[in-house]
Design a protein around this motif. Structure first.
Motif, PDB file in Angstrom:
ATOM      1  N   LEU A  57       0.837  -1.208   0.000  1.00  0.00           N
ATOM      2  CA  LEU A  57       0.000   0.000   0.000  1.00  0.00           C
ATOM      3  C   LEU A  57       0.872   1.259   0.000  1.00  0.00           C
ATOM      4  CD1 LEU A  57      -2.821  -1.165   2.427  1.00  0.00           C
ATOM      5  CD2 LEU A  57      -3.109  -0.519   0.019  1.00  0.00           C
ATOM      6  N   PRO A 116      -9.505  -3.051   0.904  1.00  0.00           N
ATOM      7  CA  PRO A 116      -8.456  -2.063   0.610  1.00  0.00           C
ATOM      8  C   PRO A 116      -8.825  -0.648   1.085  1.00  0.00           C
ATOM      9  CG  PRO A 116      -8.718  -3.538  -1.249  1.00  0.00           C
ATOM     10  CD  PRO A 116      -9.840  -3.855  -0.279  1.00  0.00           C
ATOM     11  N   THR A 120      -6.585   1.401   3.720  1.00  0.00           N
ATOM     12  CA  THR A 120      -6.091   2.735   3.389  1.00  0.00           C
ATOM     13  C   THR A 120      -6.533   3.755   4.432  1.00  0.00           C
ATOM     14  OG1 THR A 120      -6.072   2.180   1.040  1.00  0.00           O
ATOM     15  CG2 THR A 120      -6.068   4.524   1.602  1.00  0.00           C
TER      16      THR A 120
END
Length: 194
Positions: A57, A116, A120
């Motif tokens: 990431l 995701p 994040t």
């Protein structure tokens, strides 16, 4: 330059380009060691998956491989195993546990099982705290006060950048640099010298 000094420089330097050549060579040597077949020694499978996900990431794959392709997780495991003091290693592993504790409290799942978007969101929060840490650390260096306690995500980002940009993928493919310079000036005269 010994490993402790390299880690100290890595912890206190804002950019890899500011590291002394000896430190960069030591880090590059660790990356080269990971490039060969490597077996995890410190991280368990779940911790490894968490480190891999966070690193990817931070530096995702684009037209070049990301942190996962550069095996940043193995680089971090090598440093934890061979370079970190036991207390520093435990502090890093506790930081990984904290990431899971935060996502369990917020999303009812461990970090690697989150979406995701959720991952994040958490990393954005951790990054804000890491930037506060960096500002406090900078102020500490200027005033010679006691350093603030280590910040897990700040360290994770630094290790990810070091692992990626000293790997063959990061150095050659991403930066377009060559380990062996394409030319050498040799005994070129210095301008203005008599």
């Amino acid at each position: 330059m010994d490993r402790r000094e390299v880690l100290r420089l890595l912890a206190s330097t804002a950019a890899l380009s500011a590291l002394p050549l000896e430190a960069m060579q030591a880090i590059h040597h660790a990356s080269a060691k990971v490039a060969k077949s490597y077996t995890l020694k410190t991280l368990n499978p779940h911790q490894n998956a968490t480190v891999t996900t966070i690193a990817e990431l931070i530096i995702p794959a684009t037209d070049t491989p990301g942190a996962k392709g550069a095996k940043v997780n193995e680089f971090i495991d090598l440093l934890l195993t061979e370079w970190f003091e036991p207390s520093e290693k435990q502090e890093f592993l506790a930081g990984l546990d904290d990431v899971d504790a935060r996502t369990k409290a917020k999303f009812s799942a461990v970090f690697v099982s989150c979406t995701p978007k959720q991952q994040t969101e958490l990393l954005t929060e951790l990054d804000a705290a890491a930037m506060e840490f960096a500002a406090a650390q900078k102020k500490t260096l200027q005033t010679h006060a006691a350093p603030p306690p280590q910040n897990f995500f700040y360290q994770m980002k630094k290790l990810t950048l070091a692992g990626y940009y000293t790997s063959e993928i990061g150095f050659s493919q991403e930066l377009g640099k060559s380990i062996i310079p394409p030319e050498h000036a040799g005994c070129a005269p210095v301008k203005g010298a008599a």
